[in-house]
Every structure is written in structure tokens, then in C-alpha cells.
Design an enzyme around this catalytic site. Structure first.
Site, short mmCIF file in Angstrom:
data_model
loop_
_atom_site.label_atom_id
_atom_site.label_comp_id
_atom_site.label_asym_id
_atom_site.label_seq_id
_atom_site.Cartn_x
_atom_site.Cartn_y
_atom_site.Cartn_z
N LYS A 179 0.80 -1.18 0.01
CA LYS A 179 0.18 -0.07 0.04
C LYS A 179 0.73 1.11 0.06
O LYS A 179 0.66 2.25 -0.89
CB LYS A 179 -1.02 0.15 1.23
CG LYS A 179 -1.87 -1.23 1.19
CD LYS A 179 -3.04 -0.87 2.33
CE LYS A 179 -2.22 -0.95 3.90
NZ LYS A 179 -1.61 -2.08 4.42
N ARG A 191 -9.48 1.04 9.52
CA ARG A 191 -9.17 -0.32 9.90
C ARG A 191 -10.08 -1.09 10.86
O ARG A 191 -9.67 -2.30 11.01
CB ARG A 191 -7.60 -0.17 10.59
CG ARG A 191 -6.68 -0.80 9.84
CD ARG A 191 -5.26 -0.30 10.33
NE ARG A 191 -4.05 -1.28 10.22
CZ ARG A 191 -2.97 -0.74 9.71
NH1 ARG A 191 -2.73 0.35 9.17
NH2 ARG A 191 -1.85 -1.40 9.71
N ARG A 245 0.18 -8.76 13.79
CA ARG A 245 -0.69 -7.63 12.83
C ARG A 245 -1.57 -8.43 11.68
O ARG A 245 -2.58 -8.04 11.46
CB ARG A 245 0.46 -7.01 11.82
CG ARG A 245 1.10 -6.16 12.99
CD ARG A 245 2.70 -5.66 12.41
NE ARG A 245 2.36 -4.81 11.41
CZ ARG A 245 3.15 -4.68 10.44
NH1 ARG A 245 4.52 -5.30 10.22
NH2 ARG A 245 2.82 -3.76 9.18
N ARG A 255 11.63 -6.97 4.03
CA ARG A 255 11.41 -5.51 4.50
C ARG A 255 12.12 -5.38 5.82
O ARG A 255 12.75 -4.50 6.06
CB ARG A 255 10.09 -4.96 4.62
CG ARG A 255 9.91 -3.68 4.83
CD ARG A 255 8.55 -3.20 4.88
NE ARG A 255 7.53 -3.74 5.67
CZ ARG A 255 6.19 -3.11 5.72
NH1 ARG A 255 5.66 -2.57 4.67
NH2 ARG A 255 5.58 -3.56 6.65
#
Ligand code: AMP
Length: 194
Positions: free
Chosen positions: A13, A88, A144, A127
Site C-alpha cells: 500500500k 482499519r 498484525r 522488508r
């Protein structure tokens, strides 16, 4: 143009947001980036958010909602914005609705980035080795993902029902995904103008 980007952690995103924001000349509003900047600057907001973030949990709605309401009132967001990572939860989506009504504005599109779980895990591991984000640690990442499944996926049918959701296949090169995102945005703009 007013858009929301919805998708699991590691769906790309942030990367795509930069390009969309530049194309439409709108601010890229990433709640995660705002929180990270506040944690770094050791502000009261950062101190409040830090524990939740390091555990991979969502920051409580009232904290996030207040922050977004302040941000959307800034002059640069008057004619459009891209919300990355907000809403969210269902509660956040309702609050956003209220904020938009106050601003006399409407969303044009909600892009839902779809990526299989195995691919997400591989991306997050990469990442973490490149950026060293604490919350990309494998255990925190699982948390998460759980937050995403438990709290955020309910927004997909919600935005589908109101006709705003467009699914974007977010597997492929950055350029391939960007082309799909661009097509979805163009379609949304066309629909809004019709
Ligand atoms: P992100 O970079 O979007 O993955 O966000 C990093 C972290 O910031 C999340 O794991 C949450 O702890 C917090 N966060 C960001 N956006 C929100 C949100 N809309 N609601 C609750 N917590 C959020």
C-alpha cells in the site's frame, strides 16, 4: 479524488500510495507513518501509540480517529486525499463517514489490495532485513495479520455493499500493480463523473 487503500500488512500500500498521490496531486495520509514519526519524535501521541505498535496491535480507535480528523481538516486535504491504513475497524469506518459528512465530501473509491498469505510473509521478511522495522519481526507480523483478519476484513463487505470497493490483484512487479491501480482509479473517476 478521495481514496482509501485497504489491505494486509506487506500488501504494498505504501509503495503504491506515493505514485497515486503524485498522479492526483493529493496528500498521502498514512496513519502508520504519522504514528512512526510521532514515536521517533517522542511526542505524547507517539508515547501513547508505541506499545500497541511494537506488539502489532491496533492503536485504540479514539486515538486514531482524532488524529485523522485533525489531518483531514488541513488545507492540503481540501480537494482530495489518499488514506493509507485507515479505516482499519468498523468503528473507524463509521467515524470516517461522519468526518466526510462534516466536510461535505465523499469517497470515490476503496482499493482492496489482495495478496496471498505466503507471499506477504516473504515480503515482510525482506522488508525487515532492509528497513529493520521492529513490527516486521515474525511474531509481531503474525499478530498484525491477526488484527487484520479479526478487525479489518469486515470492512471489505461493508465497502462492497456501498459500491465503493475495487479489488486489485497486488501480486506482480511494482509497475504491474501500478497499472492495475491506475485503471481502477480511472474507472472510479469516470463513475463519479457519470
Ligand atoms: P502500518 O504502517 O499501516 O502497518 O501501521 C503500523 C502500526 O500503526 C499498526 O500495526 C498499528 O499499531 C498502528 N496503526 C496504523 N494505522 C492504524 C489504524 N488505522 N488503526 C489502528 N492502529 C493503526
Amino acid at each position: 479524488m478521495r481514496l482509501v487503500l485497504l489491505g494486509p500488512p506487506g500488501a504494498g500500500k505504501g509503495t503504491q500510495s506515493e505514485a497515486i498521490a503524485a498522479t492526483y496531486g493529493i496528500p498521502h495520509i498514512s496513519t502508520g507513518d504519522i504514528f512512526r514519526a510521532n514515536v521517533k519524535g517522542e511526542t505524547p501521541l507517539g508515547k501513547e501509540a508505541k506499545g500497541y505498535m511494537s506488539r502489532g496491535e491496533l492503536v485504540p480507535d479514539q486515538v486514531v480517529n482524532r488524529m485523522v480528523a485533525d489531518r483531514l481538516r488541513q488545507p492540503d486535504a481540501e480537494t482530495g486525499f489518499l488514506l493509507d491504513g485507515y479505516p482499519r475497524t468498523v468503528g473507524q469506518a463509521y467515524t470516517l463517514n461522519g468526518m466526510l459528512a462534516m466536510l461535505d465530501a465523499q469517497l470515490d473509491v476503496v482499493l482492496h489490495f489482495a495478496v496471498p498469505d505466503e507471499e506477504l510473509e516473504a515480503r515482510i521478511a525482506k522488508r525487515q532485513s532492509e528497513e529493520g522495522r521492529d513490527d516486521d519481526d515474525a511474531a509481531v507480523f503474525q499478530r498484525r495479520m491477526k488484527e487484520y483478519r479479526d478487525q479489518t476484513t469486515d470492512l471489505i463487505p461493508h465497502f462492497r455493499e456501498v459500491g465503493l470497493l475495487v479489488d486489485v490483484d497486488a501480486v506482480g512487479t511494482i509497475e504491474e500493480v501500478r497499472a492495475r491501480v491506475e485503471a481502477a482509479c480511472q474507472q472510479a473517476k469516470g463513475d463519479a463523473a457519470a
